[in-house]
Design a protein around this motif. Structure first.
Motif, PDB file in Angstrom:
ATOM      1  N   VAL A   1      45.014  30.523  83.592  1.00  0.00           N
ATOM      2  CA  VAL A   1      45.109  31.898  82.034  1.00  0.00           C
ATOM      3  C   VAL A   1      45.482  33.258  82.322  1.00  0.00           C
ATOM      4  O   VAL A   1      45.973  33.114  80.897  1.00  0.00           O
ATOM      5  N   LEU A   2      44.442  33.567  82.782  1.00  0.00           N
ATOM      6  CA  LEU A   2      44.340  35.488  82.845  1.00  0.00           C
ATOM      7  C   LEU A   2      45.729  35.485  82.892  1.00  0.00           C
ATOM      8  O   LEU A   2      46.252  36.544  82.900  1.00  0.00           O
ATOM      9  N   LYS A   3      46.526  34.979  84.123  1.00  0.00           N
ATOM     10  CA  LYS A   3      47.608  35.266  84.688  1.00  0.00           C
ATOM     11  C   LYS A   3      48.727  35.109  83.201  1.00  0.00           C
ATOM     12  O   LYS A   3      49.727  36.134  83.363  1.00  0.00           O
ATOM     13  N   LYS A   4      48.789  33.805  82.863  1.00  0.00           N
ATOM     14  CA  LYS A   4      49.670  33.963  81.360  1.00  0.00           C
ATOM     15  C   LYS A   4      49.635  35.118  81.169  1.00  0.00           C
ATOM     16  O   LYS A   4      50.455  35.538  80.124  1.00  0.00           O
ATOM     17  N   MET A   5      48.120  35.499  80.217  1.00  0.00           N
ATOM     18  CA  MET A   5      47.598  36.741  79.395  1.00  0.00           C
ATOM     19  C   MET A   5      48.307  38.129  80.142  1.00  0.00           C
ATOM     20  O   MET A   5      48.708  38.723  79.203  1.00  0.00           O
ATOM     21  N   THR A   6      48.599  37.684  81.175  1.00  0.00           N
ATOM     22  CA  THR A   6      48.948  38.944  81.512  1.00  0.00           C
ATOM     23  C   THR A   6      50.376  39.092  81.298  1.00  0.00           C
ATOM     24  O   THR A   6      51.393  40.941  80.536  1.00  0.00           O
ATOM     25  N   ASP A   7      51.212  38.977  80.475  1.00  0.00           N
ATOM     26  CA  ASP A   7      52.164  38.447  80.501  1.00  0.00           C
ATOM     27  C   ASP A   7      52.431  39.513  78.793  1.00  0.00           C
ATOM     28  O   ASP A   7      53.308  40.664  78.767  1.00  0.00           O
TER      29      ASP A   7
ATOM     30  N   ASN B   1      54.665  33.788  71.750  1.00  0.00           N
ATOM     31  CA  ASN B   1      53.438  33.555  73.105  1.00  0.00           C
ATOM     32  C   ASN B   1      53.133  34.877  73.142  1.00  0.00           C
ATOM     33  O   ASN B   1      51.229  34.483  73.056  1.00  0.00           O
ATOM     34  N   THR B   2      53.602  35.719  72.519  1.00  0.00           N
ATOM     35  CA  THR B   2      52.834  36.873  72.798  1.00  0.00           C
ATOM     36  C   THR B   2      51.689  37.416  71.439  1.00  0.00           C
ATOM     37  O   THR B   2      50.455  37.040  71.328  1.00  0.00           O
ATOM     38  N   ARG B   3      52.781  36.813  70.550  1.00  0.00           N
ATOM     39  CA  ARG B   3      51.188  36.591  69.717  1.00  0.00           C
ATOM     40  C   ARG B   3      50.495  36.136  69.624  1.00  0.00           C
ATOM     41  O   ARG B   3      49.205  36.778  69.085  1.00  0.00           O
ATOM     42  N   ARG B   4      50.235  34.512  69.848  1.00  0.00           N
ATOM     43  CA  ARG B   4      49.333  34.248  70.085  1.00  0.00           C
ATOM     44  C   ARG B   4      48.262  34.493  70.898  1.00  0.00           C
ATOM     45  O   ARG B   4      47.085  34.550  70.611  1.00  0.00           O
ATOM     46  N   THR B   5      48.649  35.178  72.209  1.00  0.00           N
ATOM     47  CA  THR B   5      47.959  35.922  73.153  1.00  0.00           C
ATOM     48  C   THR B   5      47.087  36.809  71.723  1.00  0.00           C
ATOM     49  O   THR B   5      45.719  37.073  72.361  1.00  0.00           O
TER      50      THR B   5
ATOM     51  N   LEU C   1      42.099  38.835  59.872  1.00  0.00           N
ATOM     52  CA  LEU C   1      41.837  38.413  60.859  1.00  0.00           C
ATOM     53  C   LEU C   1      41.998  36.365  60.956  1.00  0.00           C
ATOM     54  O   LEU C   1      42.747  35.858  61.934  1.00  0.00           O
ATOM     55  N   GLN C   2      41.565  36.215  59.468  1.00  0.00           N
ATOM     56  CA  GLN C   2      40.652  34.505  59.613  1.00  0.00           C
ATOM     57  C   GLN C   2      42.528  34.163  59.402  1.00  0.00           C
ATOM     58  O   GLN C   2      42.805  32.973  60.019  1.00  0.00           O
ATOM     59  N   THR C   3      42.997  34.810  58.362  1.00  0.00           N
ATOM     60  CA  THR C   3      44.332  34.039  57.744  1.00  0.00           C
ATOM     61  C   THR C   3      45.261  33.856  59.120  1.00  0.00           C
ATOM     62  O   THR C   3      46.220  32.829  59.172  1.00  0.00           O
ATOM     63  N   LEU C   4      45.620  34.803  60.054  1.00  0.00           N
ATOM     64  CA  LEU C   4      46.110  35.322  61.039  1.00  0.00           C
ATOM     65  C   LEU C   4      46.387  33.904  62.009  1.00  0.00           C
ATOM     66  O   LEU C   4      47.291  33.555  62.340  1.00  0.00           O
ATOM     67  N   ALA C   5      44.659  33.660  62.005  1.00  0.00           N
ATOM     68  CA  ALA C   5      44.261  33.026  63.469  1.00  0.00           C
ATOM     69  C   ALA C   5      44.599  31.499  62.751  1.00  0.00           C
ATOM     70  O   ALA C   5      45.538  30.922  63.573  1.00  0.00           O
TER      71      ALA C   5
ATOM     72  N   ASP D   1      42.999  25.633  71.481  1.00  0.00           N
ATOM     73  CA  ASP D   1      41.867  26.321  71.722  1.00  0.00           C
ATOM     74  C   ASP D   1      42.112  27.026  73.009  1.00  0.00           C
ATOM     75  O   ASP D   1      42.435  27.579  74.150  1.00  0.00           O
ATOM     76  N   ASN D   2      40.916  27.878  72.052  1.00  0.00           N
ATOM     77  CA  ASN D   2      41.056  29.429  72.661  1.00  0.00           C
ATOM     78  C   ASN D   2      40.317  29.670  74.062  1.00  0.00           C
ATOM     79  O   ASN D   2      38.835  29.841  74.328  1.00  0.00           O
ATOM     80  N   ALA D   3      41.548  30.079  75.232  1.00  0.00           N
ATOM     81  CA  ALA D   3      40.716  29.965  76.831  1.00  0.00           C
ATOM     82  C   ALA D   3      40.099  30.932  77.209  1.00  0.00           C
ATOM     83  O   ALA D   3      39.631  31.508  77.926  1.00  0.00           O
ATOM     84  N   LEU D   4      41.205  32.387  76.272  1.00  0.00           N
ATOM     85  CA  LEU D   4      39.683  33.396  76.834  1.00  0.00           C
ATOM     86  C   LEU D   4      38.127  33.427  76.548  1.00  0.00           C
ATOM     87  O   LEU D   4      37.640  32.927  76.016  1.00  0.00           O
ATOM     88  N   LEU D   5      37.498  34.296  77.249  1.00  0.00           N
ATOM     89  CA  LEU D   5      36.054  34.119  77.439  1.00  0.00           C
ATOM     90  C   LEU D   5      35.391  35.064  76.131  1.00  0.00           C
ATOM     91  O   LEU D   5      36.324  36.169  75.700  1.00  0.00           O
TER      92      LEU D   5
END
Lengths: 389, 591
Positions: free
Chosen positions: A352-358, B83-87, B111-115, B122-126
């Motif tokens: 997940v993190l590696k993908k995020m680094t893109d 992909n970038t926008r989503r991240t 922010l809510q609207t864009l989200a 399923d946001n995998a970030l912590l």
């Protein structure tokens, strides 16, 4: 054995720290047409020595062509990349060659003012440098209308990024600007500005002195010339060495390793971590792993988790914090490996993190965030097991 | 200007040199999401939500900050961009303590609207949000760092529009945050409470301090007699918060809604706006008289004092110029004491049981009502101040079908108003209202402008100036014959500051200066519906001037209830003893 070999290699090059009659070089350069100087730099293939490797002739050409009565030459002496300490040595040993490079640049682009942006920790040399600058001013008096001043940095790593450096010089928060415009068209105070690394300018001086062919004859096709390396870590002979570019890491480790080298971090925290199995195939230079000079050797006693965690601590602290990918990304990377290490998260989180680094690489505002993925991915890819267990 | 031809999403477009990719895409009706970008502010390019792909470049470009270049081929919706926008959205959400269910801005949060559109399901970030306690020290603005996404719109607003700099960035990297001076509570720093940051915050990090619960308590308490006033700008903003396009006028429905909410008396700040004109106009004439007859102690130019953000600004920044401020209280604070003196006297209601509530387009009014100076009635003159947004929320909470409401009028005694009062809501309005009355007092004739529209003082230029030659004066004001009265108007404190520089330097030619803290005036105050933009402000201003034009009475001195007030209550006239006690005040330096 290897020390003899290193000495011989250095003697063959000996550009940076050699004696040089700077007044002669400056006079000789002032007699040249600026266009001719640009041509010489082009032939030499000199690329910026700070790490990014932008062709120096092109940078100067843009600044020369940019309209404006007031232009600036700035020396980036903010040397903040972890494991780099060569600019300090250059400024202490051959400051006049730096001043000469600035004067040549000033003549070429049409600047009358120059600044040395000196890393805050190097303030101890400020007084000496100022005396030397005064002396240099006296020496070029009547030949070139050019004044050099020193500006002190305040400790932020990101101020090594040229637009953040300029913001800092203008008295603002050291945060990178949106580019374009680039400093060559709108830099310090909105005027065309060349920002060069300390080492780059010394090479300019030497190219003026010796002609561009000599420099171009060193190195490889895409990495012409030599480079000053700051060598540290698990090596019996840490220090500063001027070496030809294009050497393989196998050769390098042969010379500088302690016999137990497991990885070399090339280019500091923002650079690449190369594992032993790739030493032979990896060239030090723009065709392989580029570096601003930092070479850190790690032997088998080192935990690559700790190494990576240390880098990420550094980036979490030293990101300027303005853009999302860098500010949040660095924290996600650090927290992510912590959670994987303590088994709160499954190892797939590393993917997940590696993908995020893109996103960090493509969307960060400046080179800092764009280069964090270098060390992260190279350590995760090559030492995944050490991160997990 | 040089034209640049580019391609966006395989469609050609030609734009002026220097146009950003974002603006060029707008021309093709291609929407690129943004967050740190705001029409009123300088380019930041720091959220990176708006990145697009330019063919041939490895890095993505922030479209808000990147000027187009000849031949550029841009993709706003490629896989890499998506992909970038989503991240980036996932990243922002990971540092945002988004308690959407309890957040004031829920439903109107960028922010809510864009989200909703772009974030991962399923946001995998912590979760890296910092759960800090909000700063609730200010009576006007609540600052909740845990919701901040560091877009710096507030910082830019405070600096570029207001030249206050109460908010700035501190710390770097993970510690980067929007801070006050040395992290001091908001109520102790130079914040003017204008709330312009609130109207530009994309999340709930900066919101007004809400008094809705207190007002509901008052409305529900049978022993409390609730009296409400509504400022002129509220009626042209309220519709937006209830689903209408900018520019609608809802005076009648607003009055009905207030009655439905249960207010015992529904009055109008416009009434005291007319009163302000009488008092302030008289003060201006008194100062002019003194100066022109040789009294050096009278200070000109005189500044208006209706905008509490402006008052706090001058108290901090130009304390030695406080003598130039009109001593008149703002319309809100003229209404306050009347609601607790004149109103109970006439109706027999026990003033102790009156709860005086005002609906304002403003967050600084909350602070103003709390000022120790504002207790002329013997009580707190205005008990609670709600913003336009808070009123809209109460209307929704009460289940009122706003659009279906019949129109009605305010109660009499403190409710009638003229068009001159309505235009208080727009920059230049106080000036125009004052000129309509003062000119007529001095010459006995109407102002020499078609339909009373004094167009030179209108508009959205940051600073405007006008000159009016006084001719054919009545006997009492003969000394003004031939005098060219010079006036200036500023809105946005950065513009006010420029006028103050001139006044401070002794080279100010003006007699009278109107200042509104907020750009556009009250119609774009910190309590108005979000968002704001130049177009929205223009639409609201339009509505204000339409409302003025629609009224029969358009000069404050023609308001019959004002005449009655002076006959029955303020019997010693404008600037008289009672007026002085209830309607005038003095301010204090805050170095």
């Amino acid at each position: 054995m290897s020390e003899d070999k290193i000495n011989k290699m250095q003697e063959k090059i000996n550009l940076i720290f050699s004696d040089c009659e700077v007044c002669e070089v400056v006079s000789q350069a002032l007699a040249e047409d600026p266009e001719q100087i640009l041509k010489m730099l082009l032939v030499s293939s000199l690329r910026g020595r700070g790490g990014a490797g932008f062709p120096t002739s092109l940078k100067w050409k843009f600044a020369r062509q940019a309209p404006g009565d007031r232009k600036f030459v700035i020396v980036n002496a903010d040397e903040g990349e972890p494991g780099t300490f060569k600019d300090r040595e250059i400024l202490e040993k051959v400051p006049y060659k730096v001043f000469a490079g600035m004067a040549i640049c000033a003549h070429t682009i049409g600047a009358r003012e120059g600044f040395i942006y000196l890393r805050g920790e190097y303030n101890y040399m400020r007084k000496t440098l100022e005396e030397q600058i005064q002396d240099f001013h006296n020496k070029i008096a009547g030949k070139l209308d050019f004044v050099i001043k020193i500006v002190s940095g305040a400790g932020a790593y990101v101020c090594g990024e040229e637009t953040a450096l300029i913001e800092s010089m203008e008295g603002k928060r050291g945060e990178p600007r949106n580019k374009p415009p680039y400093p060559v068209t709108a830099g310090y105070l909105g005027c065309p500005t060349v920002v060069n690394n300390v080492e780059t300018l010394v090479y300019v001086t030497m190219i003026m002195k010796m002609g561009p062919q000599h420099f171009a004859s060193l190195g490889t096709q895409h990495s012409r010339g030599a480079k000053v390396f700051s060598i540290s870590g698990d090596t019996p002979i840490p220090g500063i060495y001027e070496l030809e570019l294009g050497m393989s890491l196998a050769e390098f480790v042969e010379l500088f390793g302690d016999g137990d080298t497991k990885a070399v971090q090339v280019g500091g925290a923002g650079g690449f971590c190369v594992p032993r199995k790739k030493f032979t195939e990896t060239i030090i230079g723009f065709e392989g792993v580029p570096t601003g000079g930092s070479m850190m050797l790690f032997n088998s006693t080192r935990s690559m988790y700790n190494v990576l965690h240390n880098y990420l601590d550094f980036f979490c602290e030293e990101s300027c914090g303005q853009c999302t990918p860098c500010r949040v990304g660095c924290q996600q990377l650090r927290k992510g490996i912590e959670e994987v290490k303590n088994h709160s998260l499954k190892p797939v989180h590393l993917d997940v993190l590696k993908k995020m680094t893109d996103t960090m690489r493509y969307a960060s505002k400046c080179g800092l965030g764009q280069s964090v993925p270098n060390s992260f991915n190279s350590i995760i890819d090559n030492f995944r097991e050490e991160i997990i267990f | 200007m040089k034209k640049i031809k580019i391609q966006i999403d395989n469609r050609e477009v030609e734009v002026d040199e220097g146009t950003t990719i974002l603006k060029a895409a707008e021309k093709l009706n291609i929407h690129i999401p943004t967050l740190c970008h705001h029409e009123d502010l300088c380019i930041a390019g720091n959220c990176r939500v708006c990145v697009v792909e330019v063919e041939g470049a490895n890095l993505l470009s922030a479209s808000c900050a990147t000027p187009v270049m000849e031949g550029m081929k841009i993709h706003t919706n490629s896989m890499k961009v998506r992909n970038t926008r989503r991240t980036i959205l996932d990243m922002l959400l990971s540092e945002h303590a988004g308690e959407c269910t309890s957040c004031t801005r829920s439903g109107n949060c960028e922010l809510q609207t864009l989200a909703g559109y772009y974030a991962s399901p399923d946001n995998a970030l912590l979760d890296i949000s910092i759960k800090s306690k909000p700063d609730t020290s200010s009576p006007s603005i609540t600052k909740d760092d845990s919701k901040c996404i560091r877009c710096q719109r507030c910082v830019r607003t405070c600096e570029e529009i207001q030249k206050v700099g109460a908010l700035s960035m501190s710390g770097k990297g993970e510690h980067a945050k929007v801070s006050t001076f040395f992290e001091l509570p908001l109520n102790t720093v130079i914040c003017t409470n204008c709330g312009q940051c609130v109207t530009r915050c994309p999340t709930g990090a900066l919101v007004e301090r809400s008094y809705i619960d207190e007002v509901w308590d008052a409305l529900s308490n049978p022993d409390v007699h609730t009296v409400v006033q509504t400022a002129p700008a509220v009626r042209v903003g309220l519709g937006e918060a209830l689903g209408h396009d900018p520019g609608g006028r809802f005076t009648g429905k607003m009055v009905s809604a207030l009655r439905n909410l249960g207010f015992d008396a529904v009055f109008d700040t416009n009434f005291t706006a007319d009163l302000t004109i009488i008092e302030e106009g008289s003060e201006l004439l008194a100062r002019l008289t003194n100066v022109l007859t040789g009294d050096k102690s009278a200070q000109l130019p005189m500044f208006t004092s209706c905008s509490p953000g402006w008052i706090k600004f001058i108290e901090h920044r130009w304390p030695h110029l406080l003598g130039h401020l009109s001593t008149c209280k703002s319309p809100q604070q003229m209404f306050g004491p009347l609601a607790k003196t004149r109103y109970p006297e006439a109706t027999g209601v026990n003033p102790q049981k009156i709860c005086s509530i005002s609906i304002m387009p403003c967050t600084a009014k909350k602070f103003e009502a709390d000022r120790p100076e504002m207790r002329a009635s013997g009580f707190k003159d205005v008990d609670y101040v709600l913003t336009t947004r808070e009123l809209a929320k109460m209307i929704k909470q009460a289940g009122i079908d706003f659009d279906a409401l019949e129109e009605s009028e305010c109660d009499s005694m403190l409710g009638k108003h003229t068009g001159a009062a309505v235009i208080f809501g727009a920059t230049g309005g106080v000036m125009e209202a004052a000129i309509r009355t003062v000119y007529e007092l001095v010459t006995g004739r109407q102002v020499p402008f078609e339909n009373l529209n004094i167009t030179p003082v209108r508009g959205m230029e940051g600073i405007r100036e006008a000159t009016l030659k006084i001719e054919g004066t009545v006997e009492k004001y003969r000394f003004l014959e031939g005098v060219e009265v010079k006036v200036a108007i500023a809105h946005g404190l950065i513009n006010a500051d420029k006028l103050m520089e001139a006044v401070n330097g002794g080279n100010a030619p003006w007699h009278f200066i109107e200042v509104m803290a907020c750009p556009g005036g009250c119609l774009s105050g910190g309590g108005q519906p979000i968002p704001t933009s130049p177009d929205i402000r223009a639409a609201r201003a339009n509505a204000i001037y339409e409302e003025d034009a629609s009224l029969l009475l358009r000069k404050s001195h023609e308001n019959p209830e004002i005449t009655k007030l002076y006959e029955e209550f303020l019997v010693d006239g404008p600037l008289g003893h009672t007026s002085h006690h209830l309607l005038h005040t003095h301010y204090t330096p805050r170095p």
